[in-house]
Write a protein that holds these residues in place. Structure first.
Motif, PDB file in Angstrom:
ATOM      1  N   ILE A 122      53.715  13.211 -50.955  1.00 18.35           N
ATOM      2  CA  ILE A 122      54.445  13.469 -49.709  1.00 18.35           C
ATOM      3  C   ILE A 122      55.305  12.287 -49.288  1.00 18.35           C
ATOM      4  O   ILE A 122      56.095  12.404 -48.356  1.00 18.35           O
ATOM      5  CB  ILE A 122      53.505  13.879 -48.557  1.00 18.35           C
ATOM      6  CG1 ILE A 122      52.551  12.750 -48.180  1.00 18.35           C
ATOM      7  CG2 ILE A 122      52.761  15.155 -48.906  1.00 18.35           C
ATOM      8  CD1 ILE A 122      51.806  12.985 -46.881  1.00 18.35           C
ATOM      9  N   GLN A 171      56.957   9.535 -47.485  1.00 13.68           N
ATOM     10  CA  GLN A 171      56.951   9.192 -46.061  1.00 13.68           C
ATOM     11  C   GLN A 171      57.181  10.424 -45.171  1.00 13.68           C
ATOM     12  O   GLN A 171      57.607  10.299 -44.030  1.00 13.68           O
ATOM     13  CB  GLN A 171      58.030   8.149 -45.787  1.00 13.68           C
ATOM     14  CG  GLN A 171      57.757   6.821 -46.475  1.00 13.68           C
ATOM     15  CD  GLN A 171      58.749   5.772 -46.068  1.00 13.68           C
ATOM     16  OE1 GLN A 171      58.846   5.419 -44.900  1.00 13.68           O
ATOM     17  NE2 GLN A 171      59.509   5.280 -47.038  1.00 13.68           N
ATOM     18  N   ASP A 184      55.162  12.353 -43.520  1.00 18.82           N
ATOM     19  CA  ASP A 184      54.442  12.339 -42.243  1.00 18.82           C
ATOM     20  C   ASP A 184      55.134  11.431 -41.227  1.00 18.82           C
ATOM     21  O   ASP A 184      55.275  11.784 -40.057  1.00 18.82           O
ATOM     22  CB  ASP A 184      52.991  11.899 -42.433  1.00 18.82           C
ATOM     23  CG  ASP A 184      52.141  12.960 -43.114  1.00 18.82           C
ATOM     24  OD1 ASP A 184      52.568  14.138 -43.178  1.00 18.82           O
ATOM     25  OD2 ASP A 184      51.036  12.612 -43.589  1.00 18.82           O
ATOM     26  N   ALA A 236      58.201  13.160 -40.071  1.00 18.91           N
ATOM     27  CA  ALA A 236      57.849  14.233 -39.125  1.00 18.91           C
ATOM     28  C   ALA A 236      57.667  13.669 -37.721  1.00 18.91           C
ATOM     29  O   ALA A 236      58.177  14.236 -36.742  1.00 18.91           O
ATOM     30  CB  ALA A 236      56.592  14.959 -39.582  1.00 18.91           C
ATOM     31  N   ARG A 237      56.955  12.568 -37.619  1.00 22.47           N
ATOM     32  CA  ARG A 237      56.759  11.947 -36.300  1.00 22.47           C
ATOM     33  C   ARG A 237      58.087  11.466 -35.721  1.00 22.47           C
ATOM     34  O   ARG A 237      58.328  11.574 -34.518  1.00 22.47           O
ATOM     35  CB  ARG A 237      55.765  10.788 -36.404  1.00 22.47           C
ATOM     36  CG  ARG A 237      54.332  11.236 -36.631  1.00 22.47           C
ATOM     37  CD  ARG A 237      53.340  10.080 -36.528  1.00 22.47           C
ATOM     38  NE  ARG A 237      53.574   9.019 -37.504  1.00 22.47           N
ATOM     39  CZ  ARG A 237      53.099   9.015 -38.750  1.00 22.47           C
ATOM     40  NH1 ARG A 237      52.353  10.019 -39.177  1.00 22.47           N
ATOM     41  NH2 ARG A 237      53.347   8.003 -39.558  1.00 22.47           N
ATOM     42  N   ARG A 264      60.215  17.100 -49.346  1.00 21.53           N
ATOM     43  CA  ARG A 264      59.709  16.264 -48.251  1.00 21.53           C
ATOM     44  C   ARG A 264      60.385  16.591 -46.928  1.00 21.53           C
ATOM     45  O   ARG A 264      59.755  16.508 -45.870  1.00 21.53           O
ATOM     46  CB  ARG A 264      59.866  14.794 -48.616  1.00 21.53           C
ATOM     47  CG  ARG A 264      58.920  14.429 -49.755  1.00 21.53           C
ATOM     48  CD  ARG A 264      59.044  12.993 -50.136  1.00 21.53           C
ATOM     49  NE  ARG A 264      58.180  12.690 -51.289  1.00 21.53           N
ATOM     50  CZ  ARG A 264      58.358  11.651 -52.057  1.00 21.53           C
ATOM     51  NH1 ARG A 264      59.337  10.804 -51.828  1.00 21.53           N
ATOM     52  NH2 ARG A 264      57.545  11.439 -53.073  1.00 21.53           N
ATOM     53  N   ASP A 274      58.578  19.637 -45.714  1.00 19.55           N
ATOM     54  CA  ASP A 274      57.255  19.241 -45.241  1.00 19.55           C
ATOM     55  C   ASP A 274      57.362  18.584 -43.863  1.00 19.55           C
ATOM     56  O   ASP A 274      56.636  18.937 -42.929  1.00 19.55           O
ATOM     57  CB  ASP A 274      56.626  18.299 -46.262  1.00 19.55           C
ATOM     58  CG  ASP A 274      55.207  17.873 -45.918  1.00 19.55           C
ATOM     59  OD1 ASP A 274      54.506  18.603 -45.190  1.00 19.55           O
ATOM     60  OD2 ASP A 274      54.781  16.797 -46.397  1.00 19.55           O
ATOM     61  N   ALA A 275      58.269  17.639 -43.729  1.00 19.09           N
ATOM     62  CA  ALA A 275      58.438  16.937 -42.454  1.00 19.09           C
ATOM     63  C   ALA A 275      58.862  17.903 -41.349  1.00 19.09           C
ATOM     64  O   ALA A 275      58.344  17.837 -40.226  1.00 19.09           O
ATOM     65  CB  ALA A 275      59.466  15.817 -42.605  1.00 19.09           C
ATOM     66  N   LYS A 329      55.932  20.111 -40.217  1.00 17.23           N
ATOM     67  CA  LYS A 329      54.988  19.353 -39.393  1.00 17.23           C
ATOM     68  C   LYS A 329      55.570  19.011 -38.030  1.00 17.23           C
ATOM     69  O   LYS A 329      54.878  19.086 -37.010  1.00 17.23           O
ATOM     70  CB  LYS A 329      54.565  18.081 -40.125  1.00 17.23           C
ATOM     71  CG  LYS A 329      53.685  18.355 -41.318  1.00 17.23           C
ATOM     72  CD  LYS A 329      53.445  17.110 -42.148  1.00 17.23           C
ATOM     73  CE  LYS A 329      52.529  17.422 -43.327  1.00 17.23           C
ATOM     74  NZ  LYS A 329      52.455  16.297 -44.280  1.00 17.23           N
ATOM     75  N   HIS A 376      56.906  25.987 -47.207  1.00 19.91           N
ATOM     76  CA  HIS A 376      57.087  25.439 -45.858  1.00 19.91           C
ATOM     77  C   HIS A 376      57.931  26.382 -45.003  1.00 19.91           C
ATOM     78  O   HIS A 376      57.652  26.561 -43.817  1.00 19.91           O
ATOM     79  CB  HIS A 376      57.711  24.043 -45.922  1.00 19.91           C
ATOM     80  CG  HIS A 376      56.771  23.011 -46.456  1.00 19.91           C
ATOM     81  ND1 HIS A 376      55.574  22.692 -45.845  1.00 19.91           N
ATOM     82  CD2 HIS A 376      56.836  22.229 -47.558  1.00 19.91           C
ATOM     83  CE1 HIS A 376      54.956  21.753 -46.537  1.00 19.91           C
ATOM     84  NE2 HIS A 376      55.701  21.457 -47.590  1.00 19.91           N
TER      85      HIS A 376
END
Length: 171
Positions: A18, A20, A22, A25-26, A52, A55-56, A59, A90
């Motif tokens: 994954i 970076q 996560d 996402a933040r 990615r 994914d981001a 999330k 996703h």
């Protein structure tokens, strides 16, 4: 956040990690520009970046479904046309978060149906979940979703059988 900055954070390695995602996402959560950049990067030529970014984005929008609204047509259009399995799974998670009119719901439902026999068990499992989520307020679509699930009760994949059981029990 500019696309190039975001892309730099998402590139490198392979699709199984994954990276970076996560942290991205933040960083993009609640940011209209960041969300828009992630949607664009889901369509990147580099499959690692596309994975990615998807994914981001998934999330980052779990708690704020409305942030996907401006991108509904892109998600149902050019992103839905992407066959890459990581992007697809996703996307299938995000589709039920969108406020859809009947025609859009039918298109999203059709995409989930078309994903049921995907070679990736993860895509197929998320497709089943999407069918149930998208049919929550439509008895006719719910009947189709249930029929698809019942047809997969004895699927060779334990993950698919488990998802079917969970969905049928919750239905």
């Amino acid at each position: 956040m500019e696309d190039a900055d975001l892309r730099h954070l998402l590139e490198g390695g392979d699709r199984r990690s994954i990276g970076q995602a996560d942290a991205v996402a933040r960083r993009i959560a609640g940011s209209a520009r960041g969300i828009a950049a992630a949607v664009r990067l889901m369509q990147d030529a580099d499959p690692v970046v596309a994975t990615r970014a998807a994914d981001a984005l998934e999330k980052a929008t779990r708690a704020d479904h409305g942030s996907l609204a401006p991108h509904k047509h892109t998600l149902l259009g050019s992103v839905a046309a992407i066959s890459q399995q990581e992007v697809r799974w996703h996307l299938l998670q995000m589709l039920p978060r969108l406020r859809l009119d009947p025609a859009e719901r039918a298109a999203a439902f059709a995409l989930a149906e078309a994903s049921l026999d995907h070679r990736s068990r993860i895509v197929a499992a998320y497709a089943l979940s999407a069918l149930f989520a998208l049919s929550a307020d439509d008895p006719a679509l719910r009947a189709v979703a249930v029929a698809h699930a019942q047809a997969r009760r004895s699927a060779p994949s334990a993950a698919i059988r488990t998802r079917v059981r969970q969905l049928l029990e919750g239905h």
